[in-house]
Design a protein around this motif. Structure first.
Motif, short mmCIF file in Angstrom:
data_model
loop_
_atom_site.label_atom_id
_atom_site.label_comp_id
_atom_site.label_asym_id
_atom_site.label_seq_id
_atom_site.Cartn_x
_atom_site.Cartn_y
_atom_site.Cartn_z
N THR A 1 0.83 -1.21 0.00
CA THR A 1 0.00 0.00 0.00
C THR A 1 0.86 1.25 0.00
O THR A 1 0.65 2.19 -0.79
CB THR A 1 -0.93 0.02 1.23
N LYS B 1 1.47 3.90 -3.20
CA LYS B 1 1.14 5.31 -2.98
C LYS B 1 2.32 6.19 -3.38
O LYS B 1 2.14 7.25 -4.01
CB LYS B 1 0.75 5.55 -1.52
N ASN C 1 2.44 6.41 -7.02
CA ASN C 1 1.18 6.91 -7.59
C ASN C 1 0.53 5.86 -8.49
O ASN C 1 0.08 6.14 -9.60
CB ASN C 1 1.43 8.20 -8.39
N LYS D 1 -2.35 2.55 -8.64
CA LYS D 1 -3.43 1.80 -8.03
C LYS D 1 -3.01 0.33 -7.96
O LYS D 1 -2.21 -0.13 -8.76
CB LYS D 1 -4.71 1.92 -8.86
#
Length: 376
Positions: free
Chosen positions: A243, A247, A250, A252
């Motif tokens: 996760t 992040k 950038n 998903k």
């Protein structure tokens, strides 16, 4: 036209199982064979658990309820259950497979493989222990294997459960044995005193990106990382790391094949759409054999998390290390989640990898062609 049967794990609701079965069927049809899939009777696993003694319907229900224990969004859990329940009805017809089981048909040749068809010392009740996977009671004029694997079954496990003589005698009856990894090759040699041939998994041996016209052109409006792993395999600690990593990049996180705590989306799609998603992924994190292969044939930046086998628990070390070393990609291995960023920062020389695959595809065509033409 020779009538050839494939005995594999084709009914398992799994993208890798489907795509390797489809690929082997294509390779055989390229040799002008009439191909059908053959089923085997699932017996109780050698390593039994309490759940193995329960009614199959009860086991299936419990498996569905188990999904709700995983740390993942509720919508992903419901989508995952739908994916599993509908997989056979949606996709098995694409292989020419119906609900009616096809046991011991009369054939010119029976090909056992690919996948972990020889992985007999395990506790998966969906696979069980079946000597038919070693050719018992077949009604074919010729019996061969292609890229078969013993998976986590080792010589020590065969000795522990007193299966060496039984398995060895059946393997000696094969007209030709082809395996996909060193552990399997070593076992065949020990049990039969004969050297098997080594070949790549059908998903690599068949040119999906060049020959398969069913793969759609699918593009996402967002950049994404694919996490290809079975449900429950990625720990909370690993998920939290992914996760944070996604992040920072950038990206998903798209979960394919299983639900994951760290996923932004769970992708329920066809096996051919899986390859389309891989083709446009920025990066791939996987701890599976076929997740690694999908990354390789689509030329994606990937990392493979390798887990050691401990006792009777799942481990992927033998087959993944062997696969990546065979393709000159050992540097794509991470022994822990924190190593993945370093691995993903390295470039991959896919030109060199493709050269190896091209040579191996020619060896596959030669092996299959020779075995088919020798049928009396």
């Amino acid at each position: 036209m020779k009538k050839v049967g494939i005995l594999s794990m084709q009914r398992i609701a799994n993208y890798g199982s489907f795509l390797q079965a489809y690929a082997l069927k294509q390779l055989l049809e390229q040799q002008s064979c009439q191909v059908e899939f053959v089923d085997y009777h699932v017996e109780r696993p050698i390593i039994s658990e309490y759940s193995d003694r329960k009614n199959p319907i009860v086991r299936k229900l419990q498996k569905g309820l188990e999904t709700f224990k995983y740390h993942a969004p509720l919508s992903h859990k419901l989508a995952f259950i739908t994916y599993k329940q509908s997989f056979a009805k949606k996709y098995l017809p694409l292989l020419g497979i119906t609900e009616k089981m096809n046991y011991t048909p009369e054939l010119d040749c029976l090909v056992i493989g690919s996948d972990e068809v020889f992985n007999c010392i395990q506790k998966n009740s969906n696979v069980g222990y079946s000597l038919e996977l070693f050719g018992k009671d077949n009604r074919a004029k010729k019996l061969i294997s292609y890229a078969a694997s013993f998976g986590n079954t080792t010589l020590e496990k065969l000795q522990e459960y007193d299966k060496i003589e039984e398995i060895g005698e059946l393997l000696k009856k094969f007209d030709a044995v082809s395996v996909r990894d060193k552990n399997s090759g070593s076992l065949v040699t020990t049990l039969t005193s004969k050297e098997p041939e080594y070949h790549l998994d059908p998903v690599l041996a068949y040119d999906y990106t060049g020959c398969c016209k069913i793969i759609p052109d699918m593009r996402s409006t967002e950049k994404y990382l694919i996490l290809y792993a079975y449900s429950g395999r990625i720990s909370d600690k690993e998920a939290d790391w992914i996760t944070a990593y996604a992040k920072r990049k950038n990206l998903k996180v798209y979960a394919i094949g299983g639900i994951q705590k760290c996923a932004d989306r769970f992708i329920d799609c066809s096996p051919f759409e899986v390859l389309a998603y891989f083709q446009h992924a920025e990066e791939v994190i996987t701890d599976t054999f076929h997740g690694s292969i999908f990354s390789i044939i689509t030329h994606r930046n990937f990392v493979t998390i390798v887990r050691k086998s401990l006792g009777n628990s799942y481990g992927n070390e033998e087959k993944l290390t062997d696969l990546l070393e065979r393709l000159g990609l050992r540097e794509r291995i991470a022994m822990g989640i924190t190593e993945t960023e370093t691995v993903l920062s390295r470039d991959i020389d896919f030109a060199a990898v493709d050269q190896i695959i091209t040579l191996e595809r020619e060896r596959t065509r030669s092996y299959i062609g020779n075995q088919i033409t020798q049928i009396l």
